[in-house]
Structure formats: structure tokens, C-alpha cells
Design a protein around this motif. Structure first.
Motif, PDB file in Angstrom:
ATOM      1  N   TRP A 114       0.828  -1.209   0.000  1.00  0.00           N
ATOM      2  CA  TRP A 114       0.000   0.000   0.000  1.00  0.00           C
ATOM      3  C   TRP A 114       0.865   1.263   0.000  1.00  0.00           C
ATOM      4  CZ3 TRP A 114      -5.470   0.506   0.296  1.00  0.00           C
ATOM      5  CH2 TRP A 114      -6.154  -0.701   0.262  1.00  0.00           C
ATOM      6  N   ILE A 115       1.928   1.248  -0.764  1.00  0.00           N
ATOM      7  CA  ILE A 115       2.793   2.424  -0.876  1.00  0.00           C
ATOM      8  C   ILE A 115       2.843   2.779  -2.356  1.00  0.00           C
ATOM      9  CG2 ILE A 115       5.088   3.377  -0.495  1.00  0.00           C
ATOM     10  CD1 ILE A 115       5.420   1.326   1.742  1.00  0.00           C
ATOM     11  N   ARG A 116       2.210   3.903  -2.694  1.00  0.00           N
ATOM     12  CA  ARG A 116       2.044   4.227  -4.106  1.00  0.00           C
ATOM     13  C   ARG A 116       2.799   5.477  -4.550  1.00  0.00           C
ATOM     14  NH1 ARG A 116      -3.038   2.186  -2.374  1.00  0.00           N
ATOM     15  NH2 ARG A 116      -3.418   0.198  -3.382  1.00  0.00           N
ATOM     16  N   THR A 117       3.514   6.109  -3.635  1.00  0.00           N
ATOM     17  CA  THR A 117       4.277   7.294  -4.034  1.00  0.00           C
ATOM     18  C   THR A 117       5.767   6.997  -3.976  1.00  0.00           C
ATOM     19  OG1 THR A 117       4.138   8.171  -1.792  1.00  0.00           O
ATOM     20  CG2 THR A 117       2.488   8.942  -3.350  1.00  0.00           C
ATOM     21  N   ARG A 118       6.485   7.640  -4.845  1.00  0.00           N
ATOM     22  CA  ARG A 118       7.886   7.291  -5.084  1.00  0.00           C
ATOM     23  C   ARG A 118       8.819   7.529  -3.900  1.00  0.00           C
ATOM     24  NH1 ARG A 118      10.446   3.608  -6.263  1.00  0.00           N
ATOM     25  NH2 ARG A 118      12.603   4.013  -6.609  1.00  0.00           N
ATOM     26  N   ASP A 119       8.693   8.663  -3.198  1.00  0.00           N
ATOM     27  CA  ASP A 119       9.622   8.937  -2.101  1.00  0.00           C
ATOM     28  C   ASP A 119       9.539   7.899  -0.978  1.00  0.00           C
ATOM     29  OD1 ASP A 119      10.755  11.086  -3.408  1.00  0.00           O
ATOM     30  OD2 ASP A 119       9.500  12.571  -2.399  1.00  0.00           O
ATOM     31  N   PRO A 120       8.337   7.557  -0.504  1.00  0.00           N
ATOM     32  CA  PRO A 120       8.285   6.481   0.506  1.00  0.00           C
ATOM     33  C   PRO A 120       8.774   5.141  -0.051  1.00  0.00           C
ATOM     34  CG  PRO A 120       6.259   7.746   0.548  1.00  0.00           C
ATOM     35  CD  PRO A 120       7.039   8.204  -0.648  1.00  0.00           C
ATOM     36  N   GLN A 121       8.509   4.875  -1.317  1.00  0.00           N
ATOM     37  CA  GLN A 121       9.008   3.631  -1.928  1.00  0.00           C
ATOM     38  C   GLN A 121      10.533   3.599  -1.868  1.00  0.00           C
ATOM     39  OE1 GLN A 121       7.403   3.606  -5.902  1.00  0.00           O
ATOM     40  NE2 GLN A 121       5.381   2.921  -5.233  1.00  0.00           N
ATOM     41  N   ARG A 122      11.156   4.717  -2.205  1.00  0.00           N
ATOM     42  CA  ARG A 122      12.622   4.802  -2.191  1.00  0.00           C
ATOM     43  C   ARG A 122      13.174   4.564  -0.780  1.00  0.00           C
ATOM     44  NH1 ARG A 122      13.530  10.140  -2.787  1.00  0.00           N
ATOM     45  NH2 ARG A 122      13.670  10.191  -0.538  1.00  0.00           N
ATOM     46  N   ASP A 123      12.550   5.225   0.207  1.00  0.00           N
ATOM     47  CA  ASP A 123      13.022   5.077   1.585  1.00  0.00           C
ATOM     48  C   ASP A 123      12.844   3.651   2.090  1.00  0.00           C
ATOM     49  OD1 ASP A 123      13.710   7.753   1.608  1.00  0.00           O
ATOM     50  OD2 ASP A 123      11.876   8.389   2.642  1.00  0.00           O
ATOM     51  N   LEU A 124      11.712   3.041   1.758  1.00  0.00           N
ATOM     52  CA  LEU A 124      11.487   1.663   2.194  1.00  0.00           C
ATOM     53  C   LEU A 124      12.438   0.712   1.481  1.00  0.00           C
ATOM     54  CD1 LEU A 124      10.055  -0.464   3.841  1.00  0.00           C
ATOM     55  CD2 LEU A 124       8.231  -0.490   2.127  1.00  0.00           C
ATOM     56  N   GLU A 125      12.669   0.938   0.207  1.00  0.00           N
ATOM     57  CA  GLU A 125      13.581   0.071  -0.535  1.00  0.00           C
ATOM     58  C   GLU A 125      14.993   0.131   0.055  1.00  0.00           C
ATOM     59  OE1 GLU A 125      14.213  -1.431  -5.048  1.00  0.00           O
ATOM     60  OE2 GLU A 125      13.191   0.463  -4.712  1.00  0.00           O
ATOM     61  N   GLN A 126      15.424   1.308   0.452  1.00  0.00           N
ATOM     62  CA  GLN A 126      16.736   1.436   1.085  1.00  0.00           C
ATOM     63  C   GLN A 126      16.767   0.707   2.426  1.00  0.00           C
ATOM     64  OE1 GLN A 126      17.400   5.677   1.132  1.00  0.00           O
ATOM     65  NE2 GLN A 126      17.952   5.739  -1.033  1.00  0.00           N
ATOM     66  N   ALA A 127      15.657   0.781   3.184  1.00  0.00           N
ATOM     67  CA  ALA A 127      15.589   0.069   4.467  1.00  0.00           C
ATOM     68  C   ALA A 127      15.610  -1.436   4.242  1.00  0.00           C
ATOM     69  CB  ALA A 127      14.331   0.477   5.235  1.00  0.00           C
ATOM     70  N   ILE A 128      14.920  -1.898   3.219  1.00  0.00           N
ATOM     71  CA  ILE A 128      14.903  -3.325   2.886  1.00  0.00           C
ATOM     72  C   ILE A 128      16.326  -3.808   2.615  1.00  0.00           C
ATOM     73  CG2 ILE A 128      14.217  -4.984   1.091  1.00  0.00           C
ATOM     74  CD1 ILE A 128      11.565  -3.320   0.872  1.00  0.00           C
TER      75      ILE A 128
END
Length: 170
Positions: A114-128
Motif C-alpha cells: 500500500w505504498i504508491r508514491t515514489r519517495d516512501p518507496q525509495r526510503d522503504l527500498e533502502q531500508a529493505i
């Protein structure tokens, strides 16, 4: 998620938060009656941006986390709710890590999270990528222990939660 569920599952077209649409026929997110007359809140009536708490945790931005913690406490959010939001943020990292390991296509992964915007996607991907499995499981175990300690009174709601965050974000 609540608004989407109300609109698409519960059959409540036009459902919304009263904060965004005061004339909504279905205010599925609303203020408590005792909050309706509140003019100002602590923290300078600061409004958090979408996913700001999660993103601060994911990026391990200790200063930002402590600043947001002050705002959320000033707004009256109880430690139980803060702990729950913190656990959900790390659960998303775990879920994202599992989906990535299963080679789920990115578009599908973001839909599931449920993450559809790019900035949160980027931050989560880095955390992953930053968290190893063992470290992530350790964080979730620490949060589970903290929840039990908070419920039994072994964890001071204010100071204890702040110390917990400092432990999670080196």
C-alpha cells in the motif's frame, strides 16, 4: 486504508476523513466529540506529512524521529499507538524484504504494501536493503517485548518509549 475499505468493500461511496471532506456522507475517520472544540494542539499544531513517521524510522534519522515523537506526544497520541505505528513500519520492511526475496515485481510489491508514491518507496527500498534478516527480526522481537512491558507497567510510557527508539535507531 480505512477510507478505501469503506468505499470499495463496505459499499459506502464518498466515504472520507472529515479532515479532508467535512461534507462527506460517511465520515469514517473523524474527531472524537471532545476534540471538536479544540482550537490548537501542542507542537505548534504541526501536521505530519504522509508516512513521515515511517520514513524517519526507515531512514534511521534519529533527529527526525525524536522531533516527530515530540510532536506526536504533544498531540496526545498515547505510547501504545506510537508503539503500534512503529511496529507496522518495521513490519513493512520485513514484508518488503520477503517480497523482494521472492522476486515479486516492484509494481506488485508496492501494491501489496500500500505504498504508491515514489519517495516512501525509495526510503522503504533502502531500508529493505539496509536491514539483514537477523537484525530485522531482532527489532521486531524488541518491539514485541516493549509492548508486553508497556502493558504490564514495566516500561515507563514516555521515557521508556524514547529509550526504545534510541536503541532501535543507532
Amino acid at each position: 486504508a480505512v477510507v478505501e475499505y469503506a468505499r470499495n468493500v463496505a459499499g459506502m461511496p464518498g466515504a472520507n476523513s472529515s479532515e479532508f471532506d467535512q461534507s462527506t456522507p460517511y465520515p469514517v475517520i473523524d474527531l472524537l466529540p471532545e476534540q471538536k472544540d479544540v482550537e490548537a494542539m501542542g507542537g505548534g499544531h504541526r501536521t505530519l506529512h504522509f508516512m513521515e513517521w515511517e520514513r524517519a524510522l526507515w531512514t534511521r534519522d534519529r533527529g527526525k524521529v525524536l522531533s516527530l515523537l515530540g510532536v506526536l506526544k504533544a498531540q496526545g497520541l498515547p505510547p501504545e499507538a506510537l508503539l503500534s505505528q512503529t511496529a507496522r513500519a518495521y513490519q513493512k520492511v520485513l514484508m518488503g524484504k520477503a517480497l523482494k526475496a521472492e522476486k515479486v515485481p516492484p509494481v506488485e510489491m508496492w501494491e501489496r504494501l500500500w505504498i504508491r508514491t515514489r519517495d516512501p518507496q525509495r526510503d522503504l527500498e533502502q531500508a529493505i536493503d539496509r536491514y539483514g534478516w537477523d537484525e530485522l527480526m531482532g527489532v521486531l522481537e524488541t518491539l514485541a517485548r516493549a509492548e508486553a512491558d508497556l502493558k504490564t507497567g514495566r516500561l515507563d510510557p514516555d521515557a521508556g518509549f524514547t529509550l526504545l527508539l534510541l536503541k532501535l535507531i543507532p
